[in-house]
Scaffold this active site. Structure first.
Site, PDB file in Angstrom:
ATOM      1  N   HIS A  85      -6.649  -6.071   9.827  1.00 53.29           N
ATOM      2  CA  HIS A  85      -5.955  -6.836   8.805  1.00 53.29           C
ATOM      3  C   HIS A  85      -6.740  -8.012   8.268  1.00 53.29           C
ATOM      4  CE1 HIS A  85      -2.736  -4.516   7.800  1.00 53.29           C
ATOM      5  NE2 HIS A  85      -2.395  -5.467   6.940  1.00 53.29           N
TER       6      HIS A  85
ATOM      7  N   GLU B 163       0.555   8.301   6.699  1.00 49.44           N
ATOM      8  CA  GLU B 163      -0.472   7.604   7.489  1.00 49.44           C
ATOM      9  C   GLU B 163      -0.503   8.064   8.936  1.00 49.44           C
ATOM     10  OE1 GLU B 163       0.119   3.362   7.261  1.00 49.44           O
ATOM     11  OE2 GLU B 163       2.288   3.531   7.348  1.00 49.44           O
TER      12      GLU B 163
ATOM     13  N   ASP C 290      -4.439   3.784   8.718  1.00 53.27           N
ATOM     14  CA  ASP C 290      -3.816   4.313   9.924  1.00 53.27           C
ATOM     15  C   ASP C 290      -4.104   5.802  10.096  1.00 53.27           C
ATOM     16  OD1 ASP C 290      -2.494   2.240  11.394  1.00 53.27           O
ATOM     17  OD2 ASP C 290      -1.247   1.942   9.626  1.00 53.27           O
TER      18      ASP C 290
ATOM     19  N   CYS D 244      -3.446   4.424  -0.791  1.00 53.87           N
ATOM     20  CA  CYS D 244      -3.461   2.954  -0.748  1.00 53.87           C
ATOM     21  C   CYS D 244      -4.226   2.400   0.457  1.00 53.87           C
ATOM     22  CB  CYS D 244      -2.048   2.390  -0.784  1.00 53.87           C
ATOM     23  SG  CYS D 244      -1.099   2.797   0.674  1.00 53.87           S
TER      24      CYS D 244
HETATM   25  C1  PEP Z   1      -2.806   2.103   5.784  1.00 53.57           C
HETATM   26  O1  PEP Z   1      -2.499   2.279   6.964  1.00 53.57           O
HETATM   27  O2  PEP Z   1      -3.695   2.756   5.211  1.00 53.57           O
HETATM   28  C2  PEP Z   1      -2.129   1.089   4.981  1.00 53.57           C
HETATM   29  C3  PEP Z   1      -2.390   0.937   3.701  1.00 53.57           C
HETATM   30  O3  PEP Z   1      -1.248   0.277   5.620  1.00 53.57           O
HETATM   31  P1  PEP Z   1      -1.699  -0.987   6.502  1.00 53.57           P
HETATM   32  O4  PEP Z   1      -3.155  -1.213   6.298  1.00 53.57           O
HETATM   33  O5  PEP Z   1      -0.856  -2.101   6.018  1.00 53.57           O
HETATM   34  O6  PEP Z   1      -1.355  -0.530   7.888  1.00 53.57           O
HETATM   35 MG    MG Z   2      -0.682   1.481   7.770  1.00 52.53          MG
END
Ligand code: PEP
Ligand code: MG
Length: 582
Positions: free
Chosen positions: A191, A436, A460, A507
């Site tokens: 993150h 995901e 993920d 995404c």
């Molecule tokens: C992902 O897992 O690709 C995603 C966009 O969600 P996050 O990065 O918030 O887990």
């Molecule tokens: Mg995710």
């Protein structure tokens, strides 16, 4: 000069002095004292040693009382190191000869010791490095009076060096002052990395011990394109990096012209480029970078405090503002995705420690466990949907049809509650799921009839498909977007979506990496949601390709047996279009 290799997570090049936060957030600046203050500074160091000694003796007694004699030798060893005459001489020497403050002298001397111990590459000595670090912190705590450094009040431009940063620490960074970031921990889709990219700060992570090896005030060069950090570059390297910094700045500025141009391939196929945002203030930046909407509005920031105290009005007002900021463009609100690396205020959710948090009660599972809490958010999203039919709702981490149905049931409940009170909402609100987990990808055909859209979350998806923790630097080299298993999963989802007439977006961070743009367009993806700062570059690639070529390239990339071959092939194809970035 020392060259370190890490994981590049946010592009750009910068050279500045380091601002070091150790793992307890203490700043250790390179500061000097006047000649007349030197004796006082040495005395301050002696007092700190005394205070640390008293603490250690107290701890030793306490531990002896609680657990018996077994742990006592650790404290004895610490005491020996703390009272070591040679160490005292070195620290006082640094204060006397260089005029350093006591805390900076301590940090210098301990860094030197830990470096030479690490060089021995022996388990015994590696463990002693941890002990040294412990003692150093104990001394620093006394010397610095336990003051936590506020990252929002920096006065000079710096490169921030730290063990790790929490997303909320990242959110308070002053972007005008923090021009680069180097971290011990993290992987490409951790993150912290995602936020760094969103902020457009050149960042390298996974450097393991950079926060111990660098002292505040040292000059550090960050190459966020290649994942290189140079500590105290020599004169010619320094010139080279300063030059590269200004060239990269010119290149970024040159991309501005792409903002208002459409993302169409040379044969006229329009690809929608949307932005992922983590905080509301990013929406403006995203629209300025040419995003045609927000494809992923992460809502975890709202839960930074106690989630159960978070009221519907706060949710509603936030979504209302976000809708105003997107000015009629699409806004996909993802429901709460707390857990694993996104803990934030989850401590206040009576969070039970889990041995496998990534596989535990996170995200939609946490929401389904507490439907009343979940409904607070859902009601607010529904109410906001009355303000514009450009709003969409998306559930994260779905791994089975039952789970999706359960989430939709809670949503139906929330609708009913609003109906009873006569509160309006968009009855045709589009509801989608993130794909995901590998299970969701493999049953995309079963999920498709029950949703309006898919959004592939590769961050993920890759982690679960390859069994590689997305935030762990030790396994970062195994985290491969071009692994044949990942490509097959993505392909399966796109095909299932096409067959069922369900929109498919991506995404995850993969969609913001220009090395994969040709592949993704070639696989048939028409909606890419990415870090706002990546949009101009991605647009440049899209505007230079033909979909027939992209399809051919994607087919070829799918045939490679290893991720390396596929990655190399895609890199080569992209390099031809955008040589400046490689
Ligand atoms: C992902 O897992 O690709 C995603 C966009 O969600 P996050 O990065 O918030 O887990
Ligand atoms: Mg995710």
């Amino acid at each position: 000069m020392e060259i370190r290799r890490g994981i590049p997570v946010s592009p750009g090049i910068v050279v500045r002095q380091a601002f070091v936060l150790d793992s307890e957030d203490y700043r250790i600046p390179r500061r000097f004292v006047a000649d007349r203050e030197i004796e006082g500074e040495i005395e301050r160091f002696r007092q700190a040693v005394k205070a640390a000694e008293a603490e250690l003796i107290g701890l030793k007694k306490e531990v002896l009382h609680k657990t018996g004699t077994e742990v006592v030798p650790i404290f004895e060893a610490h005491l020996r190191m703390l009272l070591d005459g040679h160490m005292h001489e070195e620290v006082t020497g640094q204060i006397r000869d260089n005029g350093f403050t006591a805390e900076f002298a301590v940090s210098r001397v301990f860094r030197k010791y830990s470096k030479s111990m690490k060089a021995v590459r022996d388990a015994f000595f590696s463990e002693r490095v941890v002990d040294l670090f412990d003692i150093q912190k104990r001394l620093q705590r006394t010397l610095l009076g336990k003051q936590r450094e506020d990252l929002s009040h920096l006065t000079e431009e710096v490169v921030l060096v730290a063990h790790n940063l929490t997303p909320s620490q990242m959110a308070t960074l002053d972007r005008k002052k923090v021009l680069g970031i180097a971290l011990d921990a993290g992987g490409r889709t951790s993150h912290t990395a995602i936020v760094a990219r969103a902020l457009g700060i050149p960042t390298v992570v996974g450097l393991e011990t950079i926060s111990i090896d660098v002292s505040g005030g040292q000059i550090v060069a960050i190459d966020g394109n290649r994942g290189i950090v140079v500590v105290e570059p020599d004169e010619s390297a320094l010139d080279g990096y300063r030059n590269a910094e200004s060239k990269y700045r010119d290149f970024s500025r040159s991309l501005i012209k792409y903002r208002r141009l459409s993302a169409k391939t040379t044969d006229g196929v329009r690809i929608r480029l949307l932005a992922n945002v983590e905080f509301p203030w990013e929406i403006k930046n995203a629209v300025e970078n040419g995003a045609s909407g927000i494809g992923l509005y992460r809502t975890e920031f709202l839960y930074a405090e106690d989630p159960r105290k978070l009221d519907e009005e706060t949710h509603y007002e936030t979504y209302k503002k976000a809708l105003e900021a997107v000015a009629g463009e699409e806004l996909v609100i993802r429901t709460m995705d707390i857990g694993a690396d996104k803990l934030l205020g989850a401590d206040s959710l009576d969070h039970v420690p889990e041995s496998n948090p990534f596989l535990g009660c996170r995200s939609i599972r946490l929401c389904l466990e507490d439907p009343d809490m979940f409904k607070v958010q859902l009601r607010a999203i529904l109410r906001a949907s009355a303000l514009g039919d450009n709003l969409r709702l998306m559930f994260p981490m779905i791994s089975s049809l039952e789970e999706l149905r359960q989430a939709k049931l809670v949503l139906a409940d929330a609708r009913e509650e609003l109906d009873k009170k006569g509160i309006p909402y968009n009855r045709n609100l589009k509801v989608g799921v993130m794909i995901e987990t590998p299970s969701a990808a493999l049953i995309a055909d079963l999920l498709a009839p029950e949703v309006d859209f898919f959004s592939i979350g590769t961050n993920d998806l890759i982690q679960y498909a390859l069994a590689v923790d997305r935030g762990n630097e030790r396994v970062a080299s195994l985290y491969k977007a071009t692994h044949p298993a990942v490509l097959r999963l993505i392909n399966t989802v796109v095909r299932a979506g096409q067959k069922a007439g369900v929109d498919v977006a991506m995404c995850g961070e993969m969609s913001g990496d220009i090395a994969f743009t040709i592949l993704l367009v070639g696989l048939g993806l028409k909606n890419l949601s990415t870090a706002p700062t990546a949009i101009p570059e991605i647009k440049q690639v899209i505007r230079s390709i033909d979909t027939k070529d992209a399809k051919r390239i994607a087919r070829r990339a799918m045939k490679f047996q290893t991720s390396e071959e596929a990655a190399e092939y895609l890199m080569e194809k992209t390099r031809k279009i955008l040589p400046e970035v490689f």
